[in-house]
Enzyme design. Sequence first.
Site, PDB file in Angstrom:
ATOM      1  N   LYS A  65       0.828  -1.214   0.000  1.00  0.00           N
ATOM      2  CA  LYS A  65       0.000   0.000   0.000  1.00  0.00           C
ATOM      3  C   LYS A  65       0.857   1.257   0.000  1.00  0.00           C
ATOM      4  O   LYS A  65       0.430   2.298  -0.517  1.00  0.00           O
ATOM      5  CB  LYS A  65      -0.979  -0.016   1.170  1.00  0.00           C
ATOM      6  CG  LYS A  65      -0.344   0.085   2.554  1.00  0.00           C
ATOM      7  CD  LYS A  65      -0.195   1.507   3.044  1.00  0.00           C
ATOM      8  CE  LYS A  65       0.590   1.548   4.345  1.00  0.00           C
ATOM      9  NZ  LYS A  65       0.773   2.929   4.837  1.00  0.00           N
TER      10      LYS A  65
ATOM     11  N   ARG B   4       2.854  10.155   4.260  1.00  0.00           N
ATOM     12  CA  ARG B   4       4.143  10.579   3.715  1.00  0.00           C
ATOM     13  C   ARG B   4       4.320  10.086   2.281  1.00  0.00           C
ATOM     14  O   ARG B   4       4.907  10.774   1.449  1.00  0.00           O
ATOM     15  CB  ARG B   4       5.277  10.042   4.598  1.00  0.00           C
ATOM     16  CG  ARG B   4       5.338  10.699   5.969  1.00  0.00           C
ATOM     17  CD  ARG B   4       6.213   9.933   6.924  1.00  0.00           C
ATOM     18  NE  ARG B   4       5.611   8.656   7.280  1.00  0.00           N
ATOM     19  CZ  ARG B   4       6.137   7.798   8.154  1.00  0.00           C
ATOM     20  NH1 ARG B   4       7.272   8.090   8.748  1.00  0.00           N
ATOM     21  NH2 ARG B   4       5.531   6.669   8.427  1.00  0.00           N
TER      22      ARG B   4
ATOM     23  N   THR C 168      -4.210   5.663   3.135  1.00  0.00           N
ATOM     24  CA  THR C 168      -2.980   6.315   2.684  1.00  0.00           C
ATOM     25  C   THR C 168      -3.067   6.804   1.242  1.00  0.00           C
ATOM     26  O   THR C 168      -2.221   7.592   0.822  1.00  0.00           O
ATOM     27  CB  THR C 168      -1.768   5.375   2.841  1.00  0.00           C
ATOM     28  OG1 THR C 168      -2.055   4.122   2.228  1.00  0.00           O
ATOM     29  CG2 THR C 168      -1.444   5.144   4.289  1.00  0.00           C
TER      30      THR C 168
END
Length: 328
Positions: A186, A250, A243
């Site tokens: 992911k 990030r 995410t």
Amino acid sequence: MIRRIGVIGGGAWGTALSQVAAAGGEETLLWAREAEVIESVNGAHENRLFLSGIPLNAAIRATGDLHDLLGCDALLVVTPAQHMRSVLAAMPRIKAPLILCAKGMEEATTKLMHDVAREEQPDAPIAVLSGPTFAHEVAGGRPAAVTLAVEDQEVGEKLRTRLARPSFRPYLSSDVIGAEIGGAVKNVLAIACGVVEGRRLGLNARAALISRGFAEMTRFGIARGARAETLAGLSGLGDLVLTCSSENSRNFSLGKGLGEGGAAEDLLADRRTIAEGAYTAPVLERAATAAGVDMPIVSAVNALLSGEASVDEVLERLLSRPLRSEGI
């Protein structure tokens, strides 16, 4: 009984997990490399370097000496994936459970983190904690759910009992491989979704990428021995959706910078924290090739990060692939 928890890694996620472990006043030891983190946690009950603005439980004590952790009943290992081997090798052999929280694959070997941990600490039971979590939300007490994967269910029950909180819900699994693969893949797919955002390709494109990326994750996971239901759970699809949808990730923010025209080298150099997907992409592509698994999105991200292709070239490759039936 598991009471005293140690946390290896003083970044944002390690600090957030220390906050979970210390709830209720249980002493928790947080090991960090940075003297600034140790001083800030012990003196101000805050990690000003990596998680500023969030008050930390006074039961958390920071240390720079790994040997201080040897009396702990379990250790949460929250070091970056590429440093896990060296950190575990620096410790004497221990028998306390190791709960691995890094999401990646070892560059030199393409091994998952549980394989690395077993080689360096063969006497320790191994568990994996993974799921859709942002550190600042967990540290602030907002609700979250994670997968806690461990082959020894008795150990798993003890760990779950110790870590569970009203706002932090671990769900037990015995599929350690699946929990790890979801977290590793992911991160790479989140970079791709960030590129879509940075290039302003729209929400339709992002949704398509998430669904086709999930198909890649599933193909690779099954080839490596994971269970499909694990990949469709918190540590796979759940983490992927989170995410791939927020600049708090990030990896997503790295991809967004690439989509806006930034160079990978410059974007990575300008970061205090690590975007694990940047280091996982080439390893994952090698592992997929070795397993005979087609992962075009992962290959595209790797080409972009390595400078082998531009954003436009990568998009052209993906959009010109032959049409096929939908499926895994």
